[in-house]
Design an enzyme around this catalytic site. Structure first.
Site, PDB file in Angstrom:
ATOM      1  N   LYS A  11       6.542 -84.025 -25.961  1.00 51.38           N
ATOM      2  CA  LYS A  11       7.323 -83.364 -26.945  1.00 51.38           C
ATOM      3  C   LYS A  11       8.734 -83.288 -27.015  1.00 51.38           C
ATOM      4  O   LYS A  11       9.342 -82.595 -26.063  1.00 51.38           O
ATOM      5  CB  LYS A  11       6.763 -81.807 -27.101  1.00 51.38           C
ATOM      6  CG  LYS A  11       7.026 -81.089 -28.433  1.00 51.38           C
ATOM      7  CD  LYS A  11       6.097 -81.557 -29.360  1.00 51.38           C
ATOM      8  CE  LYS A  11       4.978 -80.899 -29.541  1.00 51.38           C
ATOM      9  NZ  LYS A  11       4.030 -81.338 -30.847  1.00 51.38           N
ATOM     10  N   THR A  56       0.877 -82.893 -26.252  1.00 51.50           N
ATOM     11  CA  THR A  56       2.188 -82.543 -26.553  1.00 51.50           C
ATOM     12  C   THR A  56       2.586 -81.055 -26.812  1.00 51.50           C
ATOM     13  O   THR A  56       3.563 -80.566 -26.341  1.00 51.50           O
ATOM     14  CB  THR A  56       2.795 -83.565 -27.221  1.00 51.50           C
ATOM     15  OG1 THR A  56       2.156 -83.169 -28.525  1.00 51.50           O
ATOM     16  CG2 THR A  56       2.455 -84.842 -26.821  1.00 51.50           C
ATOM     17  N   PHE A 156      15.620 -57.027 -41.730  1.00 59.28           N
ATOM     18  CA  PHE A 156      15.279 -57.624 -42.950  1.00 59.28           C
ATOM     19  C   PHE A 156      14.027 -57.164 -43.435  1.00 59.28           C
ATOM     20  O   PHE A 156      12.851 -57.220 -42.933  1.00 59.28           O
ATOM     21  CB  PHE A 156      15.149 -59.141 -42.887  1.00 59.28           C
ATOM     22  CG  PHE A 156      15.075 -59.601 -44.425  1.00 59.28           C
ATOM     23  CD1 PHE A 156      15.952 -59.556 -45.200  1.00 59.28           C
ATOM     24  CD2 PHE A 156      13.892 -60.450 -44.536  1.00 59.28           C
ATOM     25  CE1 PHE A 156      15.609 -60.070 -46.486  1.00 59.28           C
ATOM     26  CE2 PHE A 156      13.732 -61.187 -45.941  1.00 59.28           C
ATOM     27  CZ  PHE A 156      14.624 -60.823 -47.100  1.00 59.28           C
ATOM     28  N   HIS A 249      17.256 -69.778 -38.894  1.00 55.68           N
ATOM     29  CA  HIS A 249      16.165 -68.891 -38.683  1.00 55.68           C
ATOM     30  C   HIS A 249      15.916 -68.906 -37.061  1.00 55.68           C
ATOM     31  O   HIS A 249      15.733 -70.007 -36.540  1.00 55.68           O
ATOM     32  CB  HIS A 249      14.639 -69.067 -39.407  1.00 55.68           C
ATOM     33  CG  HIS A 249      15.065 -68.799 -40.878  1.00 55.68           C
ATOM     34  ND1 HIS A 249      15.231 -67.621 -41.458  1.00 55.68           N
ATOM     35  CD2 HIS A 249      15.426 -69.728 -42.041  1.00 55.68           C
ATOM     36  CE1 HIS A 249      15.473 -67.785 -42.952  1.00 55.68           C
ATOM     37  NE2 HIS A 249      15.265 -68.968 -43.029  1.00 55.68           N
TER      38      HIS A 249
END
Length: 297
Positions: A11, A56, A156, A249
């Protein structure tokens, strides 16, 4: 006759951010980790048998779990932990290659607050655009790629929800963005005193960062406005500031499947898709003249 040559799998580019909390002082390790494994993998290529294949997705999970279990003292040590784990825990894996990129951050110093505000090292590109028509000047300066982060003091919640809303409300989140900003000077005529450009840039950037660090944020829009209004309030030579600020983010990783509690420590840094917040902050009585697309240059 064809035979299998060198091969590997894994990965790539696992973006992991580890926050270590020492009271009100926070420490950041921001890594991009790529895992490549090789060994007894002939059969998966020849016949499609996955009997020796560690998924992975599992290697990705291991990166995040190790960030919690072992911490990240250094990129090198973290890579050693991972490589040793993959080779010693999997009989079919004979070689593990871990590539780590580390993105460094500097603290934003601000009195009376916890040490949890950072600016990415490498920092921004400074820009300016000068327009002259033979009688008047227009000078628009700015910067791009100024990456900033608050590891707390951001929430938020209370937003509109409909049947497609899945985002959970957040009462303690990472707030990070890549600031692109342009500001227009009110110097337009040779008869006026020309601004001290170097001092103006230094001070404008300083006020921008200070406002980012000092604002307890309930939205990125609120933080943007505070950054712009602080510039307008403190720099009399500037009449207009335009921002383009993508929300970088950071999502809490669910570590419960591995029997681990994630107490606001391990995050997935997602680069896309992203929220894009754009706005102009003006001196009262002035008109906006910076084109919206100028902040994308």
């Amino acid at each position: 006759m064809a035979v299998l040559g060198q091969n590997q799998y894994g990965k790539a580019e696992n973006r992991v951010v580890r926050i270590t909390r020492d009271g009100t002082t926070h420490h950041i390790k921001d890594l991009n980790v790529s895992v490549a494994l090789s060994g007894d993998m002939e059969e998966v290529h020849y016949s499609g048998s996955n009997a020796n294949v560690l998924p992975t997705d599992t290697t990705k999970n291991t990166v995040f779990a190790f960030a919690k279990e072992h911490g990240i003292e250094s990129a090198e040590q973290f890579g050693v932990h991972l490589a040793r784990h993959f080779v010693t825990s999997q009989r079919a894996i004979h070689r593990a290659r871990i590539r780590v990129e580390e993105y460094a951050w500097d603290r934003i110093e601000h009195a009376g607050k916890g040490a949890h505000s950072f600016v990415r090292k490498g920092q921004e590109t400074r820009l300016t655009q000068i327009t002259y028509d033979g009688s008047s000047w227009e000078v628009v300066s700015g910067l791009k790629d100024l990456v900033v982060m608050n590891s707390t003091d951001s929430e938020f919640w209370g937003y509109v929800k409909d049947k497609y809303t899945t985002l959970p409300e957040a009462y303690d989140r990472i707030l990070a963005t890549r600031v692109s900003a342009r500001w227009r000077f009110n110097w337009t005529d040779d008869a006026q005193k020309m601004p001290d450009w170097e001092k103006s840039y230094e001070q404008t950037r300083k006020h921008m960062l200070q406002a980012f660090a000092d604002t307890y944020s309930l939205s990125l829009q609120q933080t943007l406005y505070q950054m712009g209004s602080r510039i307008i309030d403190h720099r009399g030579e500037i009449d207009e500031v335009r921002f383009s600020m993508p929300n970088q983010h950071h999502f809490l990783v669910d570590l419960e499947p591995f029997g681990l509690k994630n107490d606001n420590e391990v995050y997935l840094a997602a680069d896309r898709p992203y929220g894009l917040i754009e706005a102009t902050v003006l001196r009262d009585g002035c008109e906006a003249r910076i084109p919206a697309d100028l902040t994308n240059l």
